[in-house]
Design a protein around this motif. Sequence first.
Motif, short mmCIF file in Angstrom:
data_model
loop_
_atom_site.label_atom_id
_atom_site.label_comp_id
_atom_site.label_asym_id
_atom_site.label_seq_id
_atom_site.Cartn_x
_atom_site.Cartn_y
_atom_site.Cartn_z
N TYR A 172 -3.74 32.04 -0.52
CA TYR A 172 -2.57 31.72 0.11
C TYR A 172 -1.54 31.64 -1.13
CZ TYR A 172 -5.40 30.32 4.01
OH TYR A 172 -6.24 30.36 5.04
N GLN A 173 -0.09 31.62 -0.90
CA GLN A 173 0.78 31.45 -1.71
C GLN A 173 1.13 30.06 -2.21
OE1 GLN A 173 4.20 30.22 -2.02
NE2 GLN A 173 4.70 31.44 -3.61
N SER A 174 1.08 29.22 -1.23
CA SER A 174 0.93 27.64 -1.65
C SER A 174 0.47 26.89 -0.59
CB SER A 174 2.73 27.17 -2.13
OG SER A 174 3.38 27.36 -0.62
N VAL A 175 0.36 25.45 -0.92
CA VAL A 175 -0.25 24.60 0.01
C VAL A 175 0.58 23.50 0.02
CG1 VAL A 175 -2.04 23.00 0.62
CG2 VAL A 175 -2.71 25.09 -0.62
N GLU A 176 0.93 22.89 1.33
CA GLU A 176 1.85 21.58 1.54
C GLU A 176 0.77 20.60 2.05
OE1 GLU A 176 5.72 21.72 3.40
OE2 GLU A 176 4.71 20.74 5.08
N ILE A 177 0.91 19.34 1.29
CA ILE A 177 -0.03 18.33 1.61
C ILE A 177 0.91 17.04 1.82
CG2 ILE A 177 -1.89 16.86 0.79
CD1 ILE A 177 -2.62 19.25 -1.08
N PRO A 178 0.46 16.34 3.04
CA PRO A 178 1.19 15.04 3.14
C PRO A 178 0.56 13.90 2.34
CG PRO A 178 0.08 15.64 4.98
CD PRO A 178 -0.24 16.70 4.13
N PHE A 179 1.20 12.93 2.04
CA PHE A 179 0.68 11.82 1.45
C PHE A 179 1.00 10.54 2.37
CE2 PHE A 179 4.88 12.79 -0.91
CZ PHE A 179 5.26 11.60 -0.81
N CYS A 227 0.88 -1.17 0.13
CA CYS A 227 0.15 -0.02 -0.22
C CYS A 227 0.69 1.25 0.17
CB CYS A 227 -0.96 0.00 1.27
SG CYS A 227 -2.43 -1.27 1.07
N ASP A 228 1.94 1.40 0.70
CA ASP A 228 2.98 2.47 0.92
C ASP A 228 3.38 2.76 -0.44
OD1 ASP A 228 2.49 2.68 3.49
OD2 ASP A 228 4.35 1.82 4.20
N SER A 229 3.83 1.77 -1.42
CA SER A 229 4.19 1.96 -2.55
C SER A 229 3.22 2.51 -3.68
CB SER A 229 4.95 0.74 -3.26
OG SER A 229 5.79 0.08 -2.60
N ILE A 230 2.10 1.96 -3.32
CA ILE A 230 0.88 2.68 -4.38
C ILE A 230 0.69 3.88 -3.85
CG2 ILE A 230 -1.51 2.33 -4.85
CD1 ILE A 230 -1.26 -0.77 -4.79
N ARG A 231 0.57 4.21 -2.74
CA ARG A 231 0.22 5.57 -2.13
C ARG A 231 1.25 6.67 -2.60
NH1 ARG A 231 1.91 7.17 2.31
NH2 ARG A 231 2.33 4.93 3.09
N VAL A 232 2.61 6.49 -2.46
CA VAL A 232 3.74 7.14 -3.05
C VAL A 232 3.38 7.46 -4.57
CG1 VAL A 232 6.02 7.52 -3.40
CG2 VAL A 232 5.15 6.53 -1.24
N GLU A 233 3.17 6.42 -5.38
CA GLU A 233 2.93 6.78 -6.93
C GLU A 233 1.72 7.36 -7.00
OE1 GLU A 233 5.00 5.95 -9.33
OE2 GLU A 233 6.54 5.01 -8.02
N TRP A 234 0.72 7.28 -6.07
CA TRP A 234 -0.76 7.86 -6.26
C TRP A 234 -0.33 9.51 -6.10
CZ3 TRP A 234 -5.18 8.27 -8.40
CH2 TRP A 234 -6.10 8.84 -8.18
N ALA A 235 0.44 9.70 -5.17
CA ALA A 235 0.53 11.30 -5.00
C ALA A 235 1.35 11.70 -6.36
CB ALA A 235 1.54 11.15 -3.81
N ASP A 236 2.11 11.15 -6.72
CA ASP A 236 3.02 11.81 -7.86
C ASP A 236 2.10 11.85 -8.84
OD1 ASP A 236 5.55 11.74 -6.56
OD2 ASP A 236 6.16 9.89 -7.14
N PHE A 237 1.36 10.78 -9.36
CA PHE A 237 0.42 11.07 -10.43
C PHE A 237 -0.89 12.08 -10.35
CE2 PHE A 237 -4.00 9.66 -11.99
CZ PHE A 237 -3.61 9.53 -13.61
N TYR A 238 -1.25 12.24 -9.07
CA TYR A 238 -2.44 13.28 -8.58
C TYR A 238 -2.05 14.68 -9.11
CZ TYR A 238 -7.18 13.95 -6.76
OH TYR A 238 -8.37 14.24 -6.56
N VAL A 239 -0.66 14.95 -8.50
CA VAL A 239 -0.28 16.14 -8.77
C VAL A 239 0.49 16.57 -9.95
CG1 VAL A 239 -0.12 16.64 -6.18
CG2 VAL A 239 1.83 16.02 -7.69
N ASP A 240 0.78 15.63 -10.89
CA ASP A 240 1.41 15.58 -12.05
C ASP A 240 0.76 16.57 -13.19
OD1 ASP A 240 2.30 14.89 -15.02
OD2 ASP A 240 3.82 13.87 -13.62
#
Length: 673
Positions: A620-627, A324-337
Amino acid sequence: MLSAGWEPNQILDKLWYEGALQKVREVLQSVETEERRQLEKEFLELVRTWLDVPRRAIVEAAILESNPPPVLPICLLASILEGWGMLTSARMREFLEGSELGDLFVDVLKDGYDLSGLSEWGRRIIKKEDIIFKQALEYLQHDVFPKHPNAVTESLACVVKGVGGKGAERLLNQLIRVLEADGGVLAQGLEVTLHALLDVTVDGENIDRIPFEPASCKLIDKLETSDSPQWAQLLSAIRHHQSRGQYEYHISLLEDMITIHRLTDLAEVAIKKLNSFDWKAWIDLLDNVYLPLSNIAFEVERRSNQLPEKINVYRITQRAKEACDSIRVEWADFYVDSNRGLPKWLRERDFAVDTCRPWLNSDVVEFAVQPLLKDSEIKQVFLIVFDGMSVSNWTLLRDRFLMVPGRELFRTYQALRPEYRVCSYLPSITEYCRQAIFAGAPPNVFRSWPYGNSESNLMKHCLDNLGLSSLSQWDSDKNYLCYNEKDANVDTLNRKMRDIIDSPGRLKAIVFNLQDRLLQKGMSSLQEIMLAYVKEVALPHLRRISGLEKTAVVITADHGFTWYDQQYIIDDLKQSSGLGREVFIHNRCLEYKTSKRTNVGPKDVKCILPLSDFGLPSTYQSVEIPFDHSSYGWPSTIKKSNGNPYTIQGNDHGGLTPEETIVPLAIYLTKGV
């Protein structure tokens, strides 16, 4: 035997339960070797004249072995494995050497004992033809064991006692696992209890010192493919097992562990090709593999801790979490790409959903509500939004309350699929995601509208934009209700809810604002939260709606929730209101007012910049979001950033995990004509 009037169908009963086998052995062992061989030959020739092939194979194995293994116990174990499609003539040795049960025999018998007899028995019983083997097992399952319910207990006790020493307890635990997981012999209604097995095995010793354990993942490793039909058969057998009631927690835990094992296999296969996934492949993976796997792995650990004796599920849940961790990390990259994720989907908002892009929060009214309003056969439409309802919680709500087979409250609408998945705006917090549902537009668009924070007024603006004002008969004051117990007492809210359900009007919107209130009560499980809220609040009103005639219901959520287990205190930026504020803290995201960034937060974060690419206003200037599973906290007299991360458990929203960014959308009709 013949003169005693034995019938063919009595032979195994006579051999094992009336002592005939022991007498035959006494005769054979009392003579010289050559004479014994002649007697064996004559005996078996006689047996062949009046026994069918399966019975003859079993008797032959029992008679010819000089130091035979316990035939009945091994038949039992073989029948269990055969029921799972695991045992063939070519795999008897593989079973012994490669399976967990085989490993167990090797471990406990290694001091001077030999497994060759067991292997030789397998060779004899199979007789080079699988059909004989299958017939023999079928005979044991259907004719022998049902007539002698104590056969299972006696057989397993015989195996355990034959081991002796310290290995007996370990072997017993393993056999209990096999006993409880079996979908072949035991599913036929044998009245065997674990206590009877334990009593026979340990000869009256304290049985409490031998814990009941669920099947470990190795026991089921030999099911060769993760989606094989044997999984469904095994799960079905477990659900209907006779001991399910007595060992409900253990059987549920075993069922979950089997599901984890199956889904982890699928997840690990998918991880190797995530780079090639488009949004449809991603949604399919998350919906069918990641979300149920992530949820059930968390629940298994929680459930195991509730048992009188904690069961160590780390080995199987750790493998699931790593996938799940591997999928979650890749999903974050995909979502903000910018070329694959949310920025691309926003650039293509003019295209219909389910074409080049997925559903977004802002698509619900246009693509789900609008077709229902234009259907002249439908009298009224309800848009029901649950605050923070994850896909896992929706599945629970649907299967436990709304669409129970045979007792469904609703029916499907043929022109649209009954369910879709919706991607939320970032960060996945209410002020962006829920308001986008009612506005039908991204936050950077509707925030400039009059009353840009009012959901009922945003809906009016949205309906005007879509040309649906006359069809919807929308009244911002009468057709919208937010069920929020912070704003009114329960009796008042229930009265308002009944009024809006019974009042005239083509389109009505109801928001169940639930999660935060129950999270504050300290409930650790989102499943508990949803069950409690639905039972206490939502279900009576949903039942009332289901009784209306020609009514459509659109059910969705603004954002999901995920669990966190650590907190980072942010104290290196100014947070107080007024001039000079540098950051605004949500539990699962930081909104920066300036270009400064925290140096004391978690590392697994995505920085959203520029905000306009993500449909966010320029407040706001930017947003920081944890994955990952971290949250943010405010400094206090006790907590400072030099203690980061603090161990703290809870559930919240605002991050970038699949649990938070994927929400359900369901479309139903009432049953009333």
